[in-house]
Enzyme design. Sequence first.
Site, PDB file in Angstrom:
ATOM      1  CB  THR A  14      42.462  34.210  12.999  1.00  0.00           C
ATOM      2  OG1 THR A  14      44.066  33.916  12.659  1.00  0.00           O
ATOM      3  CG2 THR A  14      41.474  33.543  11.825  1.00  0.00           C
TER       4      THR A  14
ATOM      5  CG  HIS B 121      33.184  37.226   0.377  1.00  0.00           C
ATOM      6  ND1 HIS B 121      34.183  37.234   1.538  1.00  0.00           N
ATOM      7  CD2 HIS B 121      33.049  36.059   0.358  1.00  0.00           C
ATOM      8  CE1 HIS B 121      34.637  36.028   1.197  1.00  0.00           C
ATOM      9  NE2 HIS B 121      33.527  35.175   0.923  1.00  0.00           N
TER      10      HIS B 121
ATOM     11  CG  ASN C  81      37.780  36.058   4.318  1.00  0.00           C
ATOM     12  OD1 ASN C  81      36.666  35.364   4.507  1.00  0.00           O
ATOM     13  ND2 ASN C  81      38.485  35.566   4.851  1.00  0.00           N
TER      14      ASN C  81
ATOM     15  CG  HIS D 283      63.926  51.081  58.914  1.00  0.00           C
ATOM     16  ND1 HIS D 283      64.411  49.675  57.919  1.00  0.00           N
ATOM     17  CD2 HIS D 283      64.934  51.725  58.719  1.00  0.00           C
ATOM     18  CE1 HIS D 283      65.155  49.935  57.705  1.00  0.00           C
ATOM     19  NE2 HIS D 283      65.873  51.203  57.272  1.00  0.00           N
TER      20      HIS D 283
ATOM     21  CB  SER E 181      32.476  46.823  60.638  1.00  0.00           C
ATOM     22  OG  SER E 181      32.348  46.331  61.398  1.00  0.00           O
TER      23      SER E 181
ATOM     24  CE  LYS F 255      37.088  48.513  61.929  1.00  0.00           C
ATOM     25  NZ  LYS F 255      37.721  48.559  60.578  1.00  0.00           N
TER      26      LYS F 255
ATOM     27  CD  GLU G 115      40.024  49.047  52.533  1.00  0.00           C
ATOM     28  OE1 GLU G 115      40.906  48.408  54.442  1.00  0.00           O
ATOM     29  OE2 GLU G 115      39.752  48.677  53.070  1.00  0.00           O
TER      30      GLU G 115
END
Length: 462
Positions: free
Chosen positions: A102, A125, A127, A184, A314, A320, A327
């Site tokens: 609201t 108005h 409302n 696996h 890094s 690196k 990610e």
Amino acid sequence: MADTGFRLEHDGMGELKVPAKAMWGAQTQRAVQNFPISGLTLPRAFIRALGLIKACAAGVNRELGLLDAGRAQAIEVAALEVAEGQHDRQFPIDVFQTGSGTSTNMNANEVIAHLVARSVGQPVHPNDHVNMGQSSNDTIPTAIHVSAALELKEKLLPALAHLAEVIESKSRETSDIVTTGRTHLMDAMPVTLGQEMSGWAVQIRHAVERLNAVTPRLYALAQGGTAVGTGINAHPEFGRRMAAELARRSGVAFKASANYFESLSCQDTAVELSGQLRTLAVSLMKISNDLRWMNSGPLAGLGELALPALQPGSSIMPGKVNPVIPEAVTMVAAQVIGNDVTITVAGQSGNFQLNVMLPVIAYNLLQAIELLANATRLLADQAIKGFSVNREHIEAALAKNPILVTALNPVIGYEKGAEIAKQAYKEKRSVLEVAKRSTSLSEARLRELLDPAALTRGGIKK
């Protein structure tokens, strides 16, 4: 007033100081003061939908003879400014507010009324005129559906189509590159990189199908149910005409809900949509983690792919480079999965005729769509499109894969195959070398049976 930084506004609870430059009124100010919780506000997409709803409502009420043409046109112009994002700073209310939303509905009503008064000097108005024929209880659920539908249409679904196309293109490029399959995380029978990526592409295509499957319910709007679903204080034609006008303005096939009691009392469609977004997040997590594994190394990992080098990896190890895009995408996936938990819990808070966690549903749903759309394009353009393949490394590992012996099972049997595989592991020799010594099959026949490219096509090798 002595304090020139404020002006006095009033509502049903009395007078209240409001910042002089603010376009909102007393009800918004009360919400700002009552809910200093997170600093998070409802997203741009939601405010856009709210502006569209108010503009359409003004036009529909004019057509129904309930609102004079002058006021209706002024409200419509101001509401469209809100929809276009011209006044986003005028929507300061915290997400964690009254559960019906609201406060945010009144925020829109007050800002639009203020804009009308400032531009044309005509009394409007918040409302009686801006909110005519509406209640927060049907307007906020409608805004959830409209904003989510537009974000899907304009952002997420095009982004997913783009990702699928990029993956399919890369799949075609690598269709002749045979690599070691893995189950696996252990060596398994060979596949082509193209086959591997075709699985990713289908995951994304299925995500599009799942999202599209939600749309018949997402396009059904609560507007017209007003306070409890009965449509009190709204013209009987209001809901149907509102859906038609929103459809005309947006190009989305919105329609009035077939049952307003369902649309107000629950948020099952938002929960359903969130579940499909969660499934997409799971798919993106799988694809991104595959890329991270395949890119790992480059010396001590799998080293099959080299993702585009985008930034130093890094602060202490020079040279690196990390898989930053996959990610980032996995973090987005985690966030979306968390959002789904929030939406699921919030969806349970439909008590009798109204759900009372609407703002947090809106926030989490729209954030999930936006994050997924942005992350999907990054994954396509900054990771998959530009990766290179280390063919030499892939071929060297494949040649030593003892699991290739699986192809000999129909000829020599499982037990003999296991014996050969163990010997190949132990001696670090190829299956071909060990099988030449321990079976009666000729080298030519063994090469035919153990051809990795042929093995990617499946079937029994006789």
